[in-house]
Design a protein around this motif. Structure first.
Motif, PDB file in Angstrom:
ATOM      1  N   HIS A 278       0.865  -1.171   0.000  1.00 58.40           N
ATOM      2  CA  HIS A 278       0.000   0.000   0.000  1.00 58.40           C
ATOM      3  C   HIS A 278       0.905   1.225   0.000  1.00 58.40           C
ATOM      4  O   HIS A 278       2.118   1.106   0.249  1.00 58.40           O
ATOM      5  CB  HIS A 278      -1.024   0.002   1.143  1.00 58.40           C
ATOM      6  CG  HIS A 278      -0.459   0.052   2.532  1.00 58.40           C
ATOM      7  ND1 HIS A 278       0.199   1.142   3.043  1.00 58.40           N
ATOM      8  CD2 HIS A 278      -0.487  -0.862   3.538  1.00 58.40           C
ATOM      9  CE1 HIS A 278       0.556   0.908   4.287  1.00 58.40           C
ATOM     10  NE2 HIS A 278       0.159  -0.298   4.606  1.00 58.40           N
ATOM     11  N   PRO A 279       0.393   2.406  -0.319  1.00 53.43           N
ATOM     12  CA  PRO A 279       1.275   3.560  -0.587  1.00 53.43           C
ATOM     13  C   PRO A 279       2.296   3.874   0.502  1.00 53.43           C
ATOM     14  O   PRO A 279       3.447   4.196   0.185  1.00 53.43           O
ATOM     15  CB  PRO A 279       0.281   4.710  -0.779  1.00 53.43           C
ATOM     16  CG  PRO A 279      -0.933   4.052  -1.337  1.00 53.43           C
ATOM     17  CD  PRO A 279      -1.018   2.722  -0.630  1.00 53.43           C
ATOM     18  N   ALA A 280       1.909   3.786   1.773  1.00 51.52           N
ATOM     19  CA  ALA A 280       2.842   4.155   2.843  1.00 51.52           C
ATOM     20  C   ALA A 280       4.028   3.193   2.901  1.00 51.52           C
ATOM     21  O   ALA A 280       5.190   3.609   2.905  1.00 51.52           O
ATOM     22  CB  ALA A 280       2.113   4.197   4.186  1.00 51.52           C
ATOM     23  N   LEU A 281       3.749   1.898   2.951  1.00 52.25           N
ATOM     24  CA  LEU A 281       4.835   0.920   3.030  1.00 52.25           C
ATOM     25  C   LEU A 281       5.667   0.909   1.759  1.00 52.25           C
ATOM     26  O   LEU A 281       6.898   0.765   1.808  1.00 52.25           O
ATOM     27  CB  LEU A 281       4.275  -0.481   3.304  1.00 52.25           C
ATOM     28  CG  LEU A 281       3.488  -0.686   4.602  1.00 52.25           C
ATOM     29  CD1 LEU A 281       3.245  -2.181   4.827  1.00 52.25           C
ATOM     30  CD2 LEU A 281       4.187  -0.075   5.803  1.00 52.25           C
ATOM     31  N   ASP A 282       5.009   1.065   0.621  1.00 52.81           N
ATOM     32  CA  ASP A 282       5.744   1.129  -0.648  1.00 52.81           C
ATOM     33  C   ASP A 282       6.730   2.287  -0.649  1.00 52.81           C
ATOM     34  O   ASP A 282       7.871   2.160  -1.105  1.00 52.81           O
ATOM     35  CB  ASP A 282       4.774   1.289  -1.819  1.00 52.81           C
ATOM     36  CG  ASP A 282       3.923   0.055  -2.074  1.00 52.81           C
ATOM     37  OD1 ASP A 282       4.223  -1.012  -1.489  1.00 52.81           O
ATOM     38  OD2 ASP A 282       2.954   0.158  -2.846  1.00 52.81           O
TER      39      ASP A 282
END
Length: 321
Positions: A42-46
């Motif tokens: 998901h955007p944060a972990l990516d």
């Protein structure tokens, strides 16, 4: 003669074992393999993973670092499998992106350096009472914790007429529990009535989110990986019901929220890479390395979600790109 033959055979075995050991060692000094276990996309972990890879490549040189990036698809058992594979491969360092990945890596090895990232509170994640900021042993990392008192204040600032707050989170994520407990305390001090709405996994998230929307004036969501992966589901429930969501981080806010006070996860990955470079080059001892933080948090709002709910953004907040 038999004794001489036995001696020769024994020496041959020693030499063979030595040769095997030499084959498993790095080909040249200064070349490193880093295993990355990311819980879910998901955007944060990516962004944290990308920031880590970009900065570590810059610091060590593209020819000197190899990444083995593995995604666990939000499966804790897969995290364990990935971590054990990294140990078998004898990687030089493990990056554990999100709490279940860190817990799996810690269970897999006490020798290979492990850096966590996107971890909210290491004392909670590692079960350390009276945590003093340093994990010790072979573990350190960075935290994505934003000021929870200010996030609680956002609920009051953005929804001044609200009386009931639903706290929506995944009960399988210990750091989500920590955040909602802390935020609830602050909200209750402001006179708001709070109810926690935990779900066990993505299978029951929609039904729990619907219950929260039916019984709340506003919903707060922490930096929860499951919600981050299914933010659109939350939005499809809360937005038609006219229930605003205050989110713990930018990616969730863009998916289903109106406002957030969030760190920049790419910057978090960069900071983690700086720690990794020090460890790999022998410039720092991970056992004494305190947990790192990103100093800046930016208040942001989601223009599309605000418009859909007829909410005018507050001054001092930046629009999410």
């Amino acid at each position: 003669m038999k004794k001489m033959l036995s001696l020769v055979l024994a020496m041959a075995m020693v030499l063979a074992l030595a040769a095997c050991g030499a084959e498993s060692a790095p080909a040249e000094d200064g070349k490193f393999t880093v295993g990355i276990c990311q819980l879910v996309q998901h955007p944060a972990l990516d962004a944290a993973t990308q920031g880590f890879m970009d900065k570590l490549t810059e610091l060590l040189g593209a020819d000197n670092v190899t990444f083995d990036l593995q995604n666990a698809s939000n499966d804790q058992n897969a995290c364990a499998t990935i971590a054990n594979a990294f140990v078998s491969a004898n990687v030089d360092l493990i990056l554990a992106n999100a709490t279940p990945a860190l817990q799996a890596a810690a269970a897999a090895t006490g020798d290979i350096p492990i850096l966590g990232t996107s971890i909210t509170e290491y004392g909670v994640a590692m079960g350390i009472e009276n945590f003093n900021g340093t994990v010790g042993g072979n573990i350190s990392g960075t935290s994505d914790l934003a000021p929870l008192d200010l996030q609680a204040k956002m609920v009051k600032d953005w929804c001044p007429d609200a009386k009931t707050v639903g706290l929506l989170y995944c009960s399988a994520e210990s750091n989500s529990q920590y955040q909602v407990d802390t935020v609830q305390k602050y909200l209750e001090e402001m006179g708001l009535t709070c109810t926690q709405y935990p779900f066990s996994d993505s299978n029951d998230m929609a039904s729990v989110a619907q219950t929260a929307a039916d019984n709340s004036d506003v919903i707060y969501v922490p930096t929860d990986n499951t919600v981050a992966s299914y933010a659109e589901t939350v939005n499809n429930i809360c937005q038609p019901a006219g229930i605003p969501v205050i989110a713990g981080e930018e990616g969730i806010c863009k998916g289903c929220g109106i406002a957030t006070l969030s760190i920049n996860y790419y910057d978090l990955g960069v900071k983690t890479a700086e720690m990794a470079a020090q460890i790999l080059k022998g410039e720092a001892d991970i056992s004494t390395m305190p947990i790192g933080y990103v100093d800046k948090q930016t208040p942001k709002y989601c223009a599309a979600n605000c418009e859909a709910l007829g909410i005018t953004p507050l001054p001092g907040y930046e629009p999410i790109a």
